[in-house]
Design a protein around this motif. Structure first.
Motif, short mmCIF file in Angstrom:
data_model
loop_
_atom_site.label_atom_id
_atom_site.label_comp_id
_atom_site.label_asym_id
_atom_site.label_seq_id
_atom_site.Cartn_x
_atom_site.Cartn_y
_atom_site.Cartn_z
N VAL A 140 -57.62 -49.99 32.34
CA VAL A 140 -57.98 -48.89 33.23
C VAL A 140 -57.48 -49.22 34.63
O VAL A 140 -57.72 -50.30 35.15
CB VAL A 140 -59.52 -48.72 33.27
CG1 VAL A 140 -59.92 -47.68 34.30
CG2 VAL A 140 -60.06 -48.33 31.90
N ASP A 141 -56.76 -48.29 35.23
CA ASP A 141 -56.24 -48.45 36.60
C ASP A 141 -56.96 -47.52 37.55
O ASP A 141 -57.30 -46.40 37.17
CB ASP A 141 -54.76 -48.03 36.64
CG ASP A 141 -53.87 -49.19 36.27
OD1 ASP A 141 -54.38 -50.31 36.14
OD2 ASP A 141 -52.66 -48.95 36.10
N ILE A 142 -57.14 -47.98 38.79
CA ILE A 142 -57.69 -47.05 39.78
C ILE A 142 -56.80 -47.03 41.01
O ILE A 142 -56.18 -48.03 41.36
CB ILE A 142 -59.11 -47.43 40.22
CG1 ILE A 142 -59.16 -48.90 40.68
CG2 ILE A 142 -60.12 -47.17 39.13
CD1 ILE A 142 -60.40 -49.24 41.43
N ASP A 143 -56.74 -45.88 41.65
CA ASP A 143 -56.10 -45.79 42.95
C ASP A 143 -57.10 -46.25 43.99
O ASP A 143 -58.30 -46.09 43.79
CB ASP A 143 -55.72 -44.34 43.26
CG ASP A 143 -54.54 -43.88 42.43
OD1 ASP A 143 -53.86 -44.74 41.85
OD2 ASP A 143 -54.32 -42.66 42.36
N PRO A 144 -56.64 -46.82 45.13
CA PRO A 144 -57.60 -47.16 46.18
C PRO A 144 -58.33 -45.90 46.63
O PRO A 144 -57.70 -44.86 46.83
CB PRO A 144 -56.71 -47.69 47.31
CG PRO A 144 -55.40 -47.98 46.70
CD PRO A 144 -55.27 -47.10 45.49
N PRO A 145 -59.66 -45.95 46.76
CA PRO A 145 -60.40 -44.76 47.16
C PRO A 145 -60.03 -44.32 48.58
O PRO A 145 -59.75 -45.16 49.43
CB PRO A 145 -61.86 -45.21 47.12
CG PRO A 145 -61.87 -46.48 46.38
CD PRO A 145 -60.53 -47.10 46.52
N GLN A 146 -60.06 -43.03 48.79
CA GLN A 146 -59.78 -42.48 50.12
C GLN A 146 -61.06 -41.88 50.66
O GLN A 146 -61.68 -41.06 49.98
CB GLN A 146 -58.76 -41.37 49.98
CG GLN A 146 -57.52 -41.79 49.26
CD GLN A 146 -56.35 -41.80 50.18
OE1 GLN A 146 -55.92 -40.76 50.65
NE2 GLN A 146 -55.86 -42.98 50.48
N ALA A 147 -61.44 -42.32 51.86
CA ALA A 147 -62.60 -41.72 52.52
C ALA A 147 -62.06 -40.69 53.50
O ALA A 147 -61.18 -40.98 54.31
CB ALA A 147 -63.40 -42.79 53.27
N GLU A 148 -62.59 -39.49 53.43
CA GLU A 148 -62.02 -38.41 54.22
C GLU A 148 -63.11 -37.42 54.61
O GLU A 148 -63.90 -37.03 53.75
CB GLU A 148 -60.99 -37.71 53.34
CG GLU A 148 -59.94 -36.99 54.06
CD GLU A 148 -58.99 -36.24 53.11
OE1 GLU A 148 -58.10 -35.60 53.64
OE2 GLU A 148 -59.16 -36.27 51.87
N PHE A 149 -63.16 -37.05 55.88
CA PHE A 149 -64.04 -35.95 56.29
C PHE A 149 -63.26 -34.65 56.23
O PHE A 149 -62.23 -34.52 56.88
CB PHE A 149 -64.57 -36.16 57.71
CG PHE A 149 -65.84 -36.92 57.70
CD1 PHE A 149 -67.05 -36.29 57.46
CD2 PHE A 149 -65.84 -38.29 57.89
CE1 PHE A 149 -68.22 -37.00 57.43
CE2 PHE A 149 -67.01 -39.01 57.85
CZ PHE A 149 -68.21 -38.36 57.62
#
Lengths: 197, 157
Positions: free
Chosen positions: A38-47
């Motif tokens: 399982v691969d994940i992209d780095p999470p993006q925090a965004e308002f």
């Protein structure tokens, strides 16, 4: 509508880092469950301003299988997994079931359970806050329609919503789906407060 | 395109006002067919509790008077206004959970109807509740309102 930043870059990267560790743990748990990488992209925090929020996640009329896990405790939030139909089908195929059957639905809910529980465990150990998942709920519908109630919960007192989104990929299954963490209005402050930021 | 917490008004017969993917949100259309003016609001939450100043279309109780004022300014006759509303679904059915998330749709519909009643605007048609998302299209020329859900033919309200 105000446009000045509500939070500093440092605060956003702290939140992003918690999400990063959380999704990392979640991916490990999922890989163990299904026995595939399982691969994940780095999470993006965004308002994101409310009016742009749905379309930021994808085309609003895209049909998805959505698994919603309400998060209860010190920092109420929602975790939404959005599987495009083909991703739901290939993931369920990997588990030996059919996405549209009752068994397939409960398999997807169980995946929601596992991802959310490991994600939240990281948040708890990082912040010392107590949060836990309520039983996951499932809907099959347009992306915009499954996400608008989640957004509504987050925007009672503000016109912008914090998204922590990432993509999870299961290589052998050609399965790619969205993982979205949306804290309710006051939960962002609680998370930051617990980190001393 | 009318996105969350927005509204749009038109008196151009060529125009179609659209909101896509309504779940618990409400699409509220108001029109005066004789004047050829229509408006559409995308309502997110039932009550403003005095927070609606900046974004009146977000809350049912402020969206209704705001939309009425706006269509009247665009040439509609207030006495001829009629409403159509759709949305307010329960997207995630759960018999056990009492989470307020699950009740937003119902509360949105109830509050929108109450605000229309308080403003004495008749409701021509209503397609609310259930567990399906909806997309809505308002044709300004004919004041027809079409609603679509996944896997169902469009309905003309």
């Amino acid at each position: 509508m105000s446009t000045e930043p509500l939070y500093t870059d440092m605060q956003l990267s702290a939140i992003q880092e918690i999400a990063n560790i959380g999704t990392g743990n979640a991916a490990t748990a999922l890989a163990q469950m299904i026995g595939a990488s399982v691969d994940i992209d780095p999470p993006q925090a965004e308002f994101v301003p409310l009016e742009l929020a749905s379309e930021r996640l994808g085309a609003v009329e895209t049909p998805v299988v959505a698994v919603l896990t309400p998060v209860v405790g010190d920092a109420p939030a929602s975790i939404l997994l959005a599987f495009p139909f083909d991703a739901a089908a290939s993931l369920c195929g990997l588990l030996g079931t059919d996405a549209l059957s009752d068994m397939g639905r409960s398999a997807l809910q169980e995946i929601g359970n596992i991802l959310t529980a490991s994600y939240l465990t990281s948040i708890c150990s990082f912040t010392g806050l107590s949060v836990e998942p309520a039983p996951p709920l499932l809907a099959v519908d347009m992306l915009g329609a499954v996400v608008d109630g989640v957004l509504a919960m987050a925007v009672a007192d503000t016109d912008r919503v914090l998204f922590l989104k990432t993509a999870i990929r299961i290589e052998d299954a050609y399965c790619d789906f969205g993982f979205l963490f949306v804290p309710e209005a006051h939960s962002v402050d609680r998370l930051l407060g617990a980190l001393g930021l | 395109m009318v996105r969350m917490a927005e509204q749009a008004i038109s008196s151009n017969r060529e125009d179609t006002l659209v909101s896509l993917g309504l779940g618990s949100c409400i699409g509220l259309a108001l029109f005066d067919q004789d004047a050829g003016v229509a408006g559409l609001s995308h309502i997110v939450l039932p009550e403003s509790n005095a927070r609606g100043a900046g974004t009146p279309a977000k809350f049912a109780d402020t969206a209704v008077p705001h939309l009425i004022d706006s269509v009247v300014k665009a040439g509609a006759n207030r006495a001829r206004l009629k409403a159509v509303l759709c949305g307010g679904a329960h997207m995630f059915a759960s018999p056990t959970s009492s989470s307020s998330l699950l009740q937003i749709g119902d509360r949105n519909a109830t509050q929108t109807l109450a605000a229309l009643k308080a403003s004495r605007i008749p409701v021509r048609a209503q397609d609310t509740g259930g567990s399906s998302g909806r997309s809505v299209e308002v044709r300004v020329a004919t004041c027809e309102v079409f609603v679509r859900s996944v896997g169902q033919p469009p309905r003309n309200l």
